[in-house]
Design a protein around this motif. Structure first.
Motif, short mmCIF file in Angstrom:
data_model
loop_
_atom_site.label_atom_id
_atom_site.label_comp_id
_atom_site.label_asym_id
_atom_site.label_seq_id
_atom_site.Cartn_x
_atom_site.Cartn_y
_atom_site.Cartn_z
N ASN A 35 -9.81 73.31 3.89
CA ASN A 35 -8.97 72.68 4.91
C ASN A 35 -7.52 72.63 4.44
O ASN A 35 -7.07 71.63 3.89
N ALA A 36 -6.82 73.72 4.62
CA ALA A 36 -5.44 73.83 4.14
C ALA A 36 -4.41 73.76 5.25
O ALA A 36 -3.22 73.69 5.00
N ASN B 227 -4.68 66.13 4.58
CA ASN B 227 -4.52 66.90 5.81
C ASN B 227 -5.80 66.95 6.64
O ASN B 227 -5.93 67.80 7.53
N LYS C 33 -1.89 72.56 8.11
CA LYS C 33 -1.07 71.39 8.36
C LYS C 33 -0.82 71.29 9.87
O LYS C 33 -0.30 72.22 10.49
N SER D 61 -7.49 75.99 -8.81
CA SER D 61 -6.45 75.88 -7.79
C SER D 61 -5.40 74.90 -8.29
O SER D 61 -5.75 73.77 -8.67
N PRO E 235 -11.07 72.35 -0.31
CA PRO E 235 -10.01 73.38 -0.38
C PRO E 235 -9.94 74.26 0.86
O PRO E 235 -8.91 74.90 1.10
N SER F 187 -3.14 72.02 -8.73
CA SER F 187 -3.02 70.73 -8.05
C SER F 187 -2.95 69.64 -9.11
O SER F 187 -3.20 69.88 -10.30
N GLN G 67 -8.44 65.99 -0.86
CA GLN G 67 -7.93 67.30 -0.47
C GLN G 67 -8.39 68.38 -1.45
O GLN G 67 -8.72 69.50 -1.04
N TRP G 68 -8.44 68.04 -2.76
CA TRP G 68 -8.91 69.00 -3.77
C TRP G 68 -10.38 69.34 -3.55
O TRP G 68 -10.81 70.48 -3.78
#
Length: 489
Positions: A51-52, A88, A54, A452, A49, A454, A45-46
């Motif tokens: 694709n945020a 996600n 949900k 970011s 970035p 995380s 996921q990191w």
């Protein structure tokens, strides 16, 4: 009796040292990659970035099915990992035009993520495949795992004072300090080290102990998989085109009947009259792997079969497999897995260094040990640098670059190879701080370009700070201890 005990300890110490040395570098790579794989989903996921969004898991798989239906040809199967609270995107493996591909698909559009990358999948595969072709990488990993188990058991037997080592560390004492550090790292998490090593061996047991499967099934692997998952519906391809029914209602029905959440979805023979959609219950909400599945006719959407695993022997294996994979683990348990893996990785690294330190303090190093000393610096310093370079490449390479995911992997492998050459070419007093400092710099840049908040960014910054301090200490060299003067009568 005491002489016998000491003799046994000496033999165990000898075996511990040589087993650790022979495959120490392979084990170091495996343990480092396995430790990073604890946060495989978070790393993925990191590294994506953009694709945020949900989206409901069933709807995200439906979007992926819609996109693949329009953009694949001559396809036989689509395999999906369903999004969850840690990931996600839809992780998809599919064939098109005779080639199998792995892609992370956007949960809204179903198209491949804008930032093409393997994400945490690279570390996961490196852990047990070592970037070698099948089955050689997995076979080497399974042999290394067995060697690791021997090293752990012999190390426990060789200890005279295993409980005292919980609390013993004497800094700036040369060989004694290295030994204390190696012992403490090994002893503090011994139960975890034994568990993760044994369960890892079991997950690859069919490679190094295939005789039971061969005796019962010969070369019929399809029959093996059928007996392991007997409730999964199977149909031969009819070679008659037919559209898939909506997949999302099937997945919701499977989740209602199986309970828990869904983890994987297989679409076999998509676009064919005999298409089958199978939904598997997730192992993220329970310890055992592969707990149950439900199959549907892909064209009609009607249930074909439902299966829940209740066989004791298979459930035992599933629990062992689940313990190793740790998909069940909540965040606190994952941090414990990460810490235990980091300690095992450092125990291997300190053991390799200790081999050289012990021999240097006794006599001048032989040619073989001088080569080993330099390769230690290249491998132990270079593999983490390759991992950091992989993460940094994710931030630096252009988004639309063709073959971008493969380029990230190439950056990691070539960086590690260059570090091994640097370690072999330079004296250790130069190569250690150079490679450690380069890794610290790469970690910091990967975390900050752009920053970011995380888990991954936090780990990178803490690692960068620790390695920067270590590089300074390595550059200064060991403290000189004053020589003790003998008393004269």
């Amino acid at each position: 009796m005491s002489a016998i005990r000491e003799g046994v300890r000496q033999v165990m110490a000898w075996l511990h040292g040589w087993t650790g040395l022979l495959l120490g570098w392979v084990l170091f790579v495996m343990c480092l990659a396995g430790t990073l794989s604890v946060f495989k989903s978070e790393i993925g996921q990191w590294m994506r970035p953009e694709n945020a969004a949900k989206v409901d898991p069933a709807d995200s798989v439906q979007a992926a099915v819609n996109w693949l239906g329009k953009n694949t040809k001559d396809t036989n199967a689509w395999y999906f990992n369903v999004p969850n609270g840690r990931m996600n995107t839809v992780e998809a493996t599919y064939d098109t035009g005779g080639a199998y591909l792995y892609r992370a698909l956007d949960p809204v559009s179903g198209a491949p993520a804008a930032r093409e990358t393997l994400g945490g999948e690279f570390f996961y595969r490196l852990h047990f495949e070592l970037e070698l072709p099948y089955p050689w990488g997995r076979l080497l990993a399974s042999i290394a795992g067995m060697v690791m188990l021997v090293a752990l058991i012999t190390g426990i037997i060789a200890h005279r004072r295993i409980f005292k080592d919980y609390f013993t560390f004497r800094p700036a004492k040369g060989q004694r300090s290295w030994l204390d550090g190696h012992n403490a790292l090994g002893v503090l998490a011994t139960p975890f080290h034994l568990m993760i090593t044994f369960t890892g061996i079991v997950t690859l047991a069919s490679l190094n102990m295939p005789w039971g499967i061969t005796a019962n099934y010969g070369n019929d692997l399809a029959a093996v998989y059928h007996d392991l998952s007997p409730g999964v519906a199977e149909r031969a391809k009819a070679n008659a085109p037919a559209p898939l029914a909506p997949v999302a209602p099937m997945l919701r029905e499977a989740q209602r009947q199986l309970g828990g959440t869904l983890g994987r979805v297989y679409v076999i023979n998509p676009g064919d009259r005999n298409a089958v959609v199978t939904a598997f219950r997730s192992d993220a909400d329970q310890l055992g792997f592969n707990p149950g599945a439900m199959s549907f006719g892909g064209v009609t959407g009607k249930p074909l079969s439902k299966w829940v695993e209740n066989r004791g022997a298979v459930q035992t294996y599933n629990v062992v497999y689940g313990l190793h994979m740790a998909r069940f683990a909540p965040i606190a348990t994952r941090w414990l897995y990460f810490l235990g893996g980091a300690m095992l990785t450092l125990a291997i690294a300190t053991g390799l260094v200790l081999w050289i330190v012990k021999r240097r303090e006794r006599a001048p190093l032989s040619l073989g040990n001088r080569i080993l000393e330099r390769l230690n610096a290249g491998v132990i310093g270079g593999v983490p640098l390759g991992c950091a370079a992989y993460l940094l490449a994710n931030r630096v390479l252009a988004l639309g670059l063709a073959g971008r995911a493969e380029m990230e992997v190439s950056v990691a492998l070539w960086t590690a190879a260059a570090a091994v050459l640097i370690g072999a070419a330079l004296p250790p007093r130069w190569s250690w701080p150079l490679l450690t400092g380069a890794t610290a710099t790469a970690c910091a840049l990967a975390a900050l370009l752009p920053f970011s908040p995380s888990i991954v960014s936090a780990v990178l910054l803490v690692t960068a700070a620790a390695l920067a301090w270590l590089a300074v200490q390595q550059r200064r060299g060991p403290k000189q201890r004053p020589e003790r003067k003998r008393r004269t009568a």
